[in-house]
Scaffold this motif. Structure first.
Motif, PDB file in Angstrom:
ATOM      1  N   SER A 290     -11.561   4.737  -0.244  1.00  0.00           N
ATOM      2  CA  SER A 290     -11.484   5.906  -1.127  1.00  0.00           C
ATOM      3  C   SER A 290     -11.745   7.223  -0.395  1.00  0.00           C
ATOM      4  O   SER A 290     -11.785   8.270  -1.020  1.00  0.00           O
ATOM      5  N   HIS A 291     -11.912   7.178   0.926  1.00  0.00           N
ATOM      6  CA  HIS A 291     -12.222   8.390   1.691  1.00  0.00           C
ATOM      7  C   HIS A 291     -10.962   9.235   1.875  1.00  0.00           C
ATOM      8  O   HIS A 291      -9.879   8.710   2.108  1.00  0.00           O
ATOM      9  N   LYS A 292     -11.116  10.563   1.789  1.00  0.00           N
ATOM     10  CA  LYS A 292      -9.960  11.466   1.841  1.00  0.00           C
ATOM     11  C   LYS A 292      -9.355  11.604   3.234  1.00  0.00           C
ATOM     12  O   LYS A 292      -8.167  11.904   3.361  1.00  0.00           O
ATOM     13  N   ASP A 293     -10.123  11.397   4.296  1.00  0.00           N
ATOM     14  CA  ASP A 293      -9.600  11.557   5.653  1.00  0.00           C
ATOM     15  C   ASP A 293      -8.835  10.338   6.154  1.00  0.00           C
ATOM     16  O   ASP A 293      -8.125  10.417   7.150  1.00  0.00           O
ATOM     17  N   VAL A 294      -8.991   9.206   5.494  1.00  0.00           N
ATOM     18  CA  VAL A 294      -8.309   7.978   5.909  1.00  0.00           C
ATOM     19  C   VAL A 294      -6.942   7.960   5.233  1.00  0.00           C
ATOM     20  O   VAL A 294      -6.838   7.796   4.029  1.00  0.00           O
ATOM     21  N   VAL A 295      -5.890   8.148   6.024  1.00  0.00           N
ATOM     22  CA  VAL A 295      -4.540   8.268   5.470  1.00  0.00           C
ATOM     23  C   VAL A 295      -3.668   7.041   5.760  1.00  0.00           C
ATOM     24  O   VAL A 295      -2.459   7.107   5.630  1.00  0.00           O
TER      25      VAL A 295
ATOM     26  N   GLN B 272      -6.522   8.425  14.220  1.00  0.00           N
ATOM     27  CA  GLN B 272      -6.997   7.863  12.957  1.00  0.00           C
ATOM     28  C   GLN B 272      -8.238   7.008  13.180  1.00  0.00           C
ATOM     29  O   GLN B 272      -9.144   6.986  12.351  1.00  0.00           O
ATOM     30  N   GLY B 273      -8.314   6.301  14.307  1.00  0.00           N
ATOM     31  CA  GLY B 273      -9.508   5.517  14.640  1.00  0.00           C
ATOM     32  C   GLY B 273     -10.737   6.398  14.776  1.00  0.00           C
ATOM     33  O   GLY B 273     -11.827   6.041  14.330  1.00  0.00           O
ATOM     34  N   LYS B 274     -10.563   7.581  15.387  1.00  0.00           N
ATOM     35  CA  LYS B 274     -11.679   8.523  15.510  1.00  0.00           C
ATOM     36  C   LYS B 274     -12.136   9.010  14.146  1.00  0.00           C
ATOM     37  O   LYS B 274     -13.333   9.120  13.885  1.00  0.00           O
ATOM     38  N   LYS B 275     -11.181   9.309  13.260  1.00  0.00           N
ATOM     39  CA  LYS B 275     -11.532   9.764  11.913  1.00  0.00           C
ATOM     40  C   LYS B 275     -12.270   8.677  11.140  1.00  0.00           C
ATOM     41  O   LYS B 275     -13.222   8.964  10.407  1.00  0.00           O
ATOM     42  N   ILE B 276     -11.840   7.431  11.301  1.00  0.00           N
ATOM     43  CA  ILE B 276     -12.503   6.318  10.613  1.00  0.00           C
ATOM     44  C   ILE B 276     -13.924   6.148  11.138  1.00  0.00           C
ATOM     45  O   ILE B 276     -14.870   5.988  10.361  1.00  0.00           O
ATOM     46  N   ASN B 277     -14.101   6.189  12.469  1.00  0.00           N
ATOM     47  CA  ASN B 277     -15.441   6.082  13.048  1.00  0.00           C
ATOM     48  C   ASN B 277     -16.348   7.209  12.566  1.00  0.00           C
ATOM     49  O   ASN B 277     -17.523   6.990  12.246  1.00  0.00           O
ATOM     50  N   LYS B 278     -15.822   8.416  12.508  1.00  0.00           N
ATOM     51  CA  LYS B 278     -16.601   9.559  12.045  1.00  0.00           C
ATOM     52  C   LYS B 278     -16.990   9.391  10.574  1.00  0.00           C
ATOM     53  O   LYS B 278     -18.136   9.671  10.192  1.00  0.00           O
ATOM     54  N   ALA B 279     -16.068   8.913   9.749  1.00  0.00           N
ATOM     55  CA  ALA B 279     -16.351   8.696   8.330  1.00  0.00           C
ATOM     56  C   ALA B 279     -17.428   7.628   8.141  1.00  0.00           C
ATOM     57  O   ALA B 279     -18.295   7.751   7.266  1.00  0.00           O
TER      58      ALA B 279
ATOM     59  N   GLY C 248       0.795  -1.224   0.000  1.00  0.00           N
ATOM     60  CA  GLY C 248       0.000   0.000   0.000  1.00  0.00           C
ATOM     61  C   GLY C 248       0.825   1.269   0.000  1.00  0.00           C
ATOM     62  O   GLY C 248       1.767   1.409   0.780  1.00  0.00           O
ATOM     63  N   MET C 249       0.461   2.206  -0.861  1.00  0.00           N
ATOM     64  CA  MET C 249       1.172   3.486  -0.953  1.00  0.00           C
ATOM     65  C   MET C 249       0.976   4.341   0.293  1.00  0.00           C
ATOM     66  O   MET C 249       1.804   5.185   0.613  1.00  0.00           O
ATOM     67  N   ARG C 250      -0.135   4.150   0.986  1.00  0.00           N
ATOM     68  CA  ARG C 250      -0.409   4.956   2.176  1.00  0.00           C
ATOM     69  C   ARG C 250       0.403   4.501   3.384  1.00  0.00           C
ATOM     70  O   ARG C 250       0.331   5.106   4.444  1.00  0.00           O
ATOM     71  N   SER C 251       1.175   3.426   3.229  1.00  0.00           N
ATOM     72  CA  SER C 251       1.941   2.927   4.371  1.00  0.00           C
ATOM     73  C   SER C 251       3.306   3.590   4.502  1.00  0.00           C
ATOM     74  O   SER C 251       4.051   3.273   5.416  1.00  0.00           O
ATOM     75  N   ILE C 252       3.641   4.509   3.590  1.00  0.00           N
ATOM     76  CA  ILE C 252       4.884   5.263   3.742  1.00  0.00           C
ATOM     77  C   ILE C 252       4.567   6.752   3.840  1.00  0.00           C
ATOM     78  O   ILE C 252       3.573   7.224   3.299  1.00  0.00           O
ATOM     79  N   ASP C 253       5.419   7.467   4.562  1.00  0.00           N
ATOM     80  CA  ASP C 253       5.239   8.905   4.761  1.00  0.00           C
ATOM     81  C   ASP C 253       6.592   9.598   4.545  1.00  0.00           C
ATOM     82  O   ASP C 253       7.397   9.687   5.463  1.00  0.00           O
ATOM     83  N   PRO C 254       6.851  10.092   3.306  1.00  0.00           N
ATOM     84  CA  PRO C 254       8.126  10.771   3.055  1.00  0.00           C
ATOM     85  C   PRO C 254       8.231  12.081   3.821  1.00  0.00           C
ATOM     86  O   PRO C 254       7.298  12.870   3.857  1.00  0.00           O
TER      87      PRO C 254
END
Length: 163
Positions: free
Chosen positions: A148-153, A105-112, A74-80
């Motif tokens: 595909s949600h924008k807040d889930v990083v 991040q758990g709070k953002k996922i629950n909110k989404a 997954g591309m989201r698993s790295i943070d340059p």
């Protein structure tokens, strides 16, 4: 009641393969000849790219990302992080490896999930989010929505599916 756990984990064996493939491509490319460009592990939480200029730094990161796509990492698993000088006319860039879902991040996922309007419930449990619903189709719809949600990083995987 059907349920599954949302987790974010990275197969370190695959990540090592990605780094080895990227290093092999870098050593074989003409524009990298004699530049001492390298990608190395810094423990389990980070990678480090070293290069002699900005162009080689961004090209090495692109090669790393291409190999991640080939190996289904997954591309989201790295943070340059930012590129910084390391002395001796060299530059370095630290790339953090993200695994696990933290509380924020758990709070953002629950909110989404609540904003999606799909009739499921979710709760954060120790680096994973449990999603429960009456229909399996609703659970799969939530998973696709979150990917595909924008807040889930973070990179999400479905685990422990129960019917």
């Amino acid at each position: 009641m059907p349920s599954f756990d949302l987790v974010s984990k990275l197969d370190m064996g695959e990540m090592k393969n990605v780094v080895n493939m990227a290093q092999k491509q870098i050593s074989g490319r003409y524009d990298f000849k004699g530049s001492n460009t390298s990608i190395d592990f810094k423990g389990e939480e980070a990678l480090e790219i070293k290069a002699s200029d900005d162009y080689k730094m961004t090209a090495a990161l692109d090669i790393l990302r291409q190999n991640m796509a080939k190996r289904n990492v997954g591309m989201r698993s790295i943070d340059p992080q930012d590129i910084e000088p390391s002395g001796n006319q060299m530059f370095k860039q630290t790339i953090l490896i993200k695994a696990g879902i933290d509380k924020e991040q758990g709070k953002k996922i629950n909110k989404a999930i609540k904003e999606s309007g799909i009739k499921v419930t979710s709760s954060y449990l120790d680096e994973k989010v449990r999603v429960q619903g009456k229909k399996i189709d609703d659970l799969q719809a939530v998973f696709q929505y979150l990917k595909s949600h924008k807040d889930v990083v973070v990179d999400l995987q479905m685990e422990n599916m129960k019917r």
